[in-house]
Scaffold this motif. Structure first.
Motif, PDB file in Angstrom:
ATOM      1  N   GLU A  94       0.840  -1.212   0.000  1.00 40.52           N
ATOM      2  CA  GLU A  94       0.000   0.000   0.000  1.00 40.52           C
ATOM      3  C   GLU A  94       0.867   1.250   0.000  1.00 40.52           C
ATOM      4  O   GLU A  94       0.589   2.229  -0.704  1.00 40.52           O
ATOM      5  N   ASN A  95       1.961   1.215   0.794  1.00 40.37           N
ATOM      6  CA  ASN A  95       2.873   2.357   0.802  1.00 40.37           C
ATOM      7  C   ASN A  95       3.477   2.580  -0.578  1.00 40.37           C
ATOM      8  O   ASN A  95       3.567   3.716  -1.047  1.00 40.37           O
ATOM      9  N   ALA A  96       3.865   1.482  -1.204  1.00 40.38           N
ATOM     10  CA  ALA A  96       4.499   1.616  -2.518  1.00 40.38           C
ATOM     11  C   ALA A  96       3.511   2.158  -3.556  1.00 40.38           C
ATOM     12  O   ALA A  96       3.908   2.780  -4.541  1.00 40.38           O
ATOM     13  N   ALA A  97       2.232   1.930  -3.331  1.00 37.58           N
ATOM     14  CA  ALA A  97       1.223   2.353  -4.306  1.00 37.58           C
ATOM     15  C   ALA A  97       0.767   3.803  -4.112  1.00 37.58           C
ATOM     16  O   ALA A  97       0.010   4.330  -4.937  1.00 37.58           O
ATOM     17  N   VAL A  98       1.231   4.440  -3.046  1.00 39.51           N
ATOM     18  CA  VAL A  98       0.717   5.784  -2.717  1.00 39.51           C
ATOM     19  C   VAL A  98       0.834   6.787  -3.878  1.00 39.51           C
ATOM     20  O   VAL A  98      -0.140   7.491  -4.190  1.00 39.51           O
ATOM     21  N   PRO A  99       1.978   6.891  -4.548  1.00 36.65           N
ATOM     22  CA  PRO A  99       2.064   7.889  -5.635  1.00 36.65           C
ATOM     23  C   PRO A  99       1.035   7.644  -6.748  1.00 36.65           C
ATOM     24  O   PRO A  99       0.536   8.593  -7.350  1.00 36.65           O
ATOM     25  N   LEU A 100       0.727   6.356  -7.010  1.00 39.23           N
ATOM     26  CA  LEU A 100      -0.277   6.068  -8.040  1.00 39.23           C
ATOM     27  C   LEU A 100      -1.657   6.501  -7.564  1.00 39.23           C
ATOM     28  O   LEU A 100      -2.464   7.034  -8.338  1.00 39.23           O
ATOM     29  N   ALA A 114       2.341  -1.927  -7.791  1.00 42.82           N
ATOM     30  CA  ALA A 114       3.268  -1.751  -6.668  1.00 42.82           C
ATOM     31  C   ALA A 114       3.820  -3.110  -6.222  1.00 42.82           C
ATOM     32  O   ALA A 114       5.009  -3.233  -5.904  1.00 42.82           O
ATOM     33  N   ALA A 115       2.967  -4.116  -6.238  1.00 45.45           N
ATOM     34  CA  ALA A 115       3.399  -5.451  -5.815  1.00 45.45           C
ATOM     35  C   ALA A 115       4.473  -5.999  -6.760  1.00 45.45           C
ATOM     36  O   ALA A 115       5.478  -6.574  -6.316  1.00 45.45           O
ATOM     37  N   ASP A 116       4.301  -5.785  -8.044  1.00 45.42           N
ATOM     38  CA  ASP A 116       5.304  -6.231  -9.036  1.00 45.42           C
ATOM     39  C   ASP A 116       6.662  -5.615  -8.748  1.00 45.42           C
ATOM     40  O   ASP A 116       7.696  -6.292  -8.765  1.00 45.42           O
ATOM     41  N   LEU A 117       6.623  -4.310  -8.483  1.00 44.65           N
ATOM     42  CA  LEU A 117       7.876  -3.598  -8.252  1.00 44.65           C
ATOM     43  C   LEU A 117       8.544  -4.081  -6.963  1.00 44.65           C
ATOM     44  O   LEU A 117       9.768  -4.288  -6.927  1.00 44.65           O
ATOM     45  N   LEU A 118       7.740  -4.297  -5.937  1.00 40.47           N
ATOM     46  CA  LEU A 118       8.312  -4.788  -4.668  1.00 40.47           C
ATOM     47  C   LEU A 118       8.928  -6.174  -4.860  1.00 40.47           C
ATOM     48  O   LEU A 118       9.961  -6.497  -4.262  1.00 40.47           O
ATOM     49  N   GLU A 119       8.306  -6.984  -5.705  1.00 43.43           N
ATOM     50  CA  GLU A 119       8.878  -8.306  -5.964  1.00 43.43           C
ATOM     51  C   GLU A 119      10.235  -8.172  -6.647  1.00 43.43           C
ATOM     52  O   GLU A 119      11.183  -8.890  -6.324  1.00 43.43           O
ATOM     53  N   ARG A 120      10.337  -7.223  -7.573  1.00 39.56           N
ATOM     54  CA  ARG A 120      11.633  -6.996  -8.236  1.00 39.56           C
ATOM     55  C   ARG A 120      12.681  -6.526  -7.237  1.00 39.56           C
ATOM     56  O   ARG A 120      13.868  -6.751  -7.415  1.00 39.56           O
ATOM     57  N   ALA A 125       7.759 -11.405  -0.446  1.00 42.03           N
ATOM     58  CA  ALA A 125       7.185 -12.120   0.706  1.00 42.03           C
ATOM     59  C   ALA A 125       6.688 -11.174   1.796  1.00 42.03           C
ATOM     60  O   ALA A 125       6.076 -11.607   2.764  1.00 42.03           O
ATOM     61  N   ARG A 126       6.960  -9.881   1.659  1.00 45.77           N
ATOM     62  CA  ARG A 126       6.612  -8.954   2.742  1.00 45.77           C
ATOM     63  C   ARG A 126       5.589  -7.905   2.289  1.00 45.77           C
ATOM     64  O   ARG A 126       5.488  -6.833   2.870  1.00 45.77           O
ATOM     65  N   LEU A 127       4.826  -8.229   1.262  1.00 43.81           N
ATOM     66  CA  LEU A 127       3.894  -7.234   0.712  1.00 43.81           C
ATOM     67  C   LEU A 127       2.905  -6.739   1.746  1.00 43.81           C
ATOM     68  O   LEU A 127       2.529  -5.562   1.759  1.00 43.81           O
ATOM     69  N   ARG A 128       2.442  -7.653   2.607  1.00 44.33           N
ATOM     70  CA  ARG A 128       1.386  -7.287   3.559  1.00 44.33           C
ATOM     71  C   ARG A 128       1.937  -6.831   4.906  1.00 44.33           C
ATOM     72  O   ARG A 128       1.194  -6.695   5.873  1.00 44.33           O
ATOM     73  N   ALA A 145      10.626   1.558  -3.937  1.00 42.40           N
ATOM     74  CA  ALA A 145       9.490   1.175  -4.786  1.00 42.40           C
ATOM     75  C   ALA A 145       8.493   2.324  -4.890  1.00 42.40           C
ATOM     76  O   ALA A 145       7.972   2.632  -5.971  1.00 42.40           O
ATOM     77  N   ARG A 146       8.239   2.963  -3.761  1.00 41.19           N
ATOM     78  CA  ARG A 146       7.288   4.086  -3.771  1.00 41.19           C
ATOM     79  C   ARG A 146       7.814   5.227  -4.643  1.00 41.19           C
ATOM     80  O   ARG A 146       7.051   5.905  -5.325  1.00 41.19           O
ATOM     81  N   ALA A 147       9.134   5.410  -4.625  1.00 41.16           N
ATOM     82  CA  ALA A 147       9.707   6.513  -5.406  1.00 41.16           C
ATOM     83  C   ALA A 147       9.669   6.230  -6.909  1.00 41.16           C
ATOM     84  O   ALA A 147       9.672   7.161  -7.712  1.00 41.16           O
ATOM     85  N   LEU A 148       9.630   4.937  -7.272  1.00 42.24           N
ATOM     86  CA  LEU A 148       9.744   4.591  -8.697  1.00 42.24           C
ATOM     87  C   LEU A 148       8.424   4.172  -9.337  1.00 42.24           C
ATOM     88  O   LEU A 148       8.326   4.098 -10.560  1.00 42.24           O
ATOM     89  N   VAL A 149       7.427   3.864  -8.508  1.00 46.56           N
ATOM     90  CA  VAL A 149       6.236   3.183  -9.012  1.00 46.56           C
ATOM     91  C   VAL A 149       5.513   3.995 -10.094  1.00 46.56           C
ATOM     92  O   VAL A 149       4.911   3.427 -11.015  1.00 46.56           O
ATOM     93  N   HIS A 150       5.602   5.300 -10.024  1.00 50.84           N
ATOM     94  CA  HIS A 150       4.893   6.131 -11.013  1.00 50.84           C
ATOM     95  C   HIS A 150       5.816   6.587 -12.140  1.00 50.84           C
ATOM     96  O   HIS A 150       5.487   7.507 -12.875  1.00 50.84           O
ATOM     97  N   ARG A 151       6.974   5.926 -12.253  1.00 52.30           N
ATOM     98  CA  ARG A 151       7.952   6.176 -13.310  1.00 52.30           C
ATOM     99  C   ARG A 151       8.321   7.663 -13.421  1.00 52.30           C
ATOM    100  O   ARG A 151       8.127   8.293 -14.473  1.00 52.30           O
ATOM    101  N   PRO A 152       8.873   8.237 -12.361  1.00 51.76           N
ATOM    102  CA  PRO A 152       9.248   9.661 -12.424  1.00 51.76           C
ATOM    103  C   PRO A 152      10.489   9.859 -13.286  1.00 51.76           C
ATOM    104  O   PRO A 152      11.277   8.933 -13.473  1.00 51.76           O
ATOM    105  N   ARG A 153      10.661  11.072 -13.771  1.00 51.44           N
ATOM    106  CA  ARG A 153      11.840  11.371 -14.601  1.00 51.44           C
ATOM    107  C   ARG A 153      12.979  11.904 -13.748  1.00 51.44           C
ATOM    108  O   ARG A 153      14.101  12.031 -14.223  1.00 51.44           O
TER     109      ARG A 153
END
Lengths: 228, 378
Positions: A94-100, A114-120, A125-128, A145-153
């Motif tokens: 959920e934290n990683a998804a915040v920017p989206l 966000a889950a995909d990115l955290l897996e990378r 195993a710690r998504l929840r 992950a949170r910083a990258l999830v929305h593909r910033p430049r």
């Protein structure tokens, strides 16, 4: 860039002229109070200079109204903070998804991305898990992950390794210099941590609000050596 | 973003419960005290409400409320009957009498005298005996609570007698009546008998109960009665209102309750406001991070208002629920009056809304001025 008023005015930055190219990892170093944080706050559009020009990703942030600057940050800038600044009530995913979600995505759409990115990033195993259930290194990976999830430049990292031990600091910088850095994205890392200087393409050294030197970092030098 | 706001709010369990407690406490106090106040006000008009079937009350022009009886001449009933638009009009006695019990004790009772022929104003819910028993010599019917008060723990005994004004009154039945403001037992009798039970006076008629002709407007007929007789004529609703307004204006009851309700409001605002403010201050870095990541002040405002409304609604539900439970669990206590009309819920809701609004205002200001660059300061 000045702070305060009248007799108490403090000049935080003076005559700073700095370009950062896409695909570049610029490391901003210098003693405490030299103006590093002020400079990245300005570049991120969270602080405005009192004078001078500021062009970030081709946009004149000074000319923008506050709404436009908020939108600029939302769409173009990712942040990694020294103290992670994760929302303690949200799980890792959920934290990683915040920017989206800030960008208006629905949770249903944002969480799998966000889950995909955290897996990378090795946190499949710690998504929840809540931030309080994660180690410092894991929290910083969630922050990445949170910083990258929305593909910033533009990615701005403020002391990303200072709260981590050597191993976690190295892992964090590996992730920043590999996953985060891309041909369309510039990364600025503010740091005191000499252990991570080796990841810089360029090193900008500040002192007393001035940029005193800009030189190639270890990565660029080794890349140039490989080319020759 | 509302989802994030909600998670932030309930994620901090202690603070969340603290804010809800503050709001719930205020809602409980406001709803409970307002309901007791409404209950008390309902007591003042209970004897108007208990008289079914008569749409108009006619009385001396100086009467200010239902217990302010100013006797009229018996012939006034004929003057009312003579007003066009009046279908029927009957006498009604209301007074305080002193009853002597078998053991020699004296108790004050509310004595109601019903028209001998029609028994208009008789209790609806007779639980022992029947209303027709009132036609027997010396017969009276007493209210259940009054009977229990005079003879605690004893079963109903038909034929038990009391004395009023040296005259024997035989209790032939029990009826349920609304609680009265004075909390005296209520004794129903025929009019002709009631005036003998009462202390001797030259004029004894308390009220004339009248009903407009079918299809007639009670208010219009009441105005006509006033114009023709010079008496005061009020519809049931008008008499209720007049009585309540009298108690509001001439007793300390509303002020006392208003002070308690006001204190509830202040304490609720202080607890909820302070806890909510602390909650926001504790989360200031999170709000700063959200602002840095591109959340606008409008969205932040929406988040905080949503958080405030959430605790407001939960607190309101808990507080009003507890107040209702209090009313339900104490309904068997004869001395406690509790009445929760929808207006109490509306007032409590408005007060709670004001509390959370005040609580969130300070917090909103704090978040608005926070510099998103705060997140860069370790």
């Amino acid at each position: 860039m000045d702070f305060g008023a009248g007799d108490t005015v403090t000049r935080a930055l003076r005559g700073v002229d700095l370009d950062v190219a896409p695909g570049e990892l610029l490391m901003l170093v210098g003693p405490s109070g030299c103006g590093k944080t002020t400079l990245v706050s300005i570049v991120a559009g969270t602080l405005l200079p009192t004078s001078g020009e500021l062009s970030v990703l081709g946009c004149d942030l000074v000319a923008m109204d506050p709404r436009q600057r908020v939108r600029f940050r939302r769409e173009n800038v990712g942040f990694i903070f020294q103290s992670y600044n994760l929302l303690p009530a949200l799980t890792a995913v959920e934290n990683a998804a915040v920017p989206l979600i800030i960008a208006g995505w629905s949770r249903r759409r944002a969480l799998p991305v966000a889950a995909d990115l955290l897996e990378r990033l090795g946190l499949g195993a710690r998504l929840r898990s809540l931030p309080s259930e994660l180690s410092g290194g894991q929290q910083q990976r969630v922050a990445i992950a949170r910083a990258l999830v929305h593909r910033p430049r533009l990615l701005i990292c403020d002391e990303p390794t200072s709260a981590l031990d050597a191993d976690n600091g190295r892992v964090t910088m590996e992730l920043i210099s590999t996953i985060a850095l891309g041909p369309d994205r510039a990364v600025i890392v503010v740091t005191h941590d000499q252990r991570v200087y080796g990841y810089a393409d360029r090193m900008a050294t500040m002192e007393d609000g001035r940029l005193v030197s800009i030189e190639d970092g270890a990565r660029r030098r080794s890349a140039a050596a490989e080319e020759t | 973003m509302l989802w994030i706001a909600w998670k932030m709010l309930v994620g901090n369990r202690a603070k969340y419960l603290g804010i809800v407690f503050g709001v719930a406490f205020a809602a409980l106090l406001i709803a409970q005290q307002s309901s007791i106040f409404c209950g008390l006000m309902a007591l003042t008009v209970s004897q108007i409400l208990d008289v079914e079937g008569a749409g108009i009350w006619v009385m001396d022009p100086k009467v200010k409320f239902v217990d302010d009886v100013k006797p009229m001449a018996d012939s006034d009933v004929y003057r009312v009957r003579g007003v066009p638009g009046v279908d029927w009009a009957v006498r009604f006695y209301k007074g305080i009498a002193r009853a002597r019990l078998e053991a020699g004790d004296y108790e004050q009772v509310i004595l109601l005298g019903l028209d001998d022929a029609t028994l208009v104003g008789a209790p609806i819910d007779v639980v022992e005996g029947s209303i027709g028993d009132l036609r027997s010599p010396d017969a009276v019917i007493m209210d259940v609570v009054g009977y229990r008060r005079l003879w605690p723990g004893e079963p109903f005994v038909k034929g038990r007698s009391i004395e009023m004004n040296d005259r024997r009154a035989v209790i032939v039945g029990l009826a349920r009546a609304r609680k009265t403001f004075q909390s005296f037992p209520v004794v129903y009798s025929r009019y002709s008998q009631a005036v003998r039970f009462a202390p001797p006076e030259r004029k004894v008629l308390s009220f004339v109960l009248a009903e407009p002709a079918p299809g007639g407007d009670p208010a219009a007929v009441a105005r006509r009665i006033e114009a023709r007789t010079g008496l005061q004529a009020l519809t049931r609703a008008e008499f209720n209102r007049k009585t309540i307004v009298y108690y509001l204006g001439h007793t300390g009851i509303p002020m006392n309750f208003a002070i308690t309700v006001g204190l509830g409001f202040l304490v609720g605002t202080a607890i909820a406001g302070q806890t909510f403010y602390l909650f926001v201050v504790e989360n200031i870095r999170q709000f700063g991070a959200l602002k840095a990541m591109g959340t606008g002040n409008g969205t932040i405002l929406l988040m905080i208002v949503a958080q405030a409304l959430h605790v407001g609604l939960v607190g309101l539900g808990v507080g009003v629920g507890l107040a209702a439970f209090f009313g339900w669990s104490t309904q068997s206590l004869a001395k406690l009056s509790f009445y929760m009309p929808w207006q109490v819920l509306a007032i409590t809701g408005a007060a709670v809304f004001l509390i959370v609004l005040l609580a969130s205002l300070l917090a909103i200001r704090r978040v608005f001025v926070v510099d998103p660059a705060i997140v860069f300061r370790g």
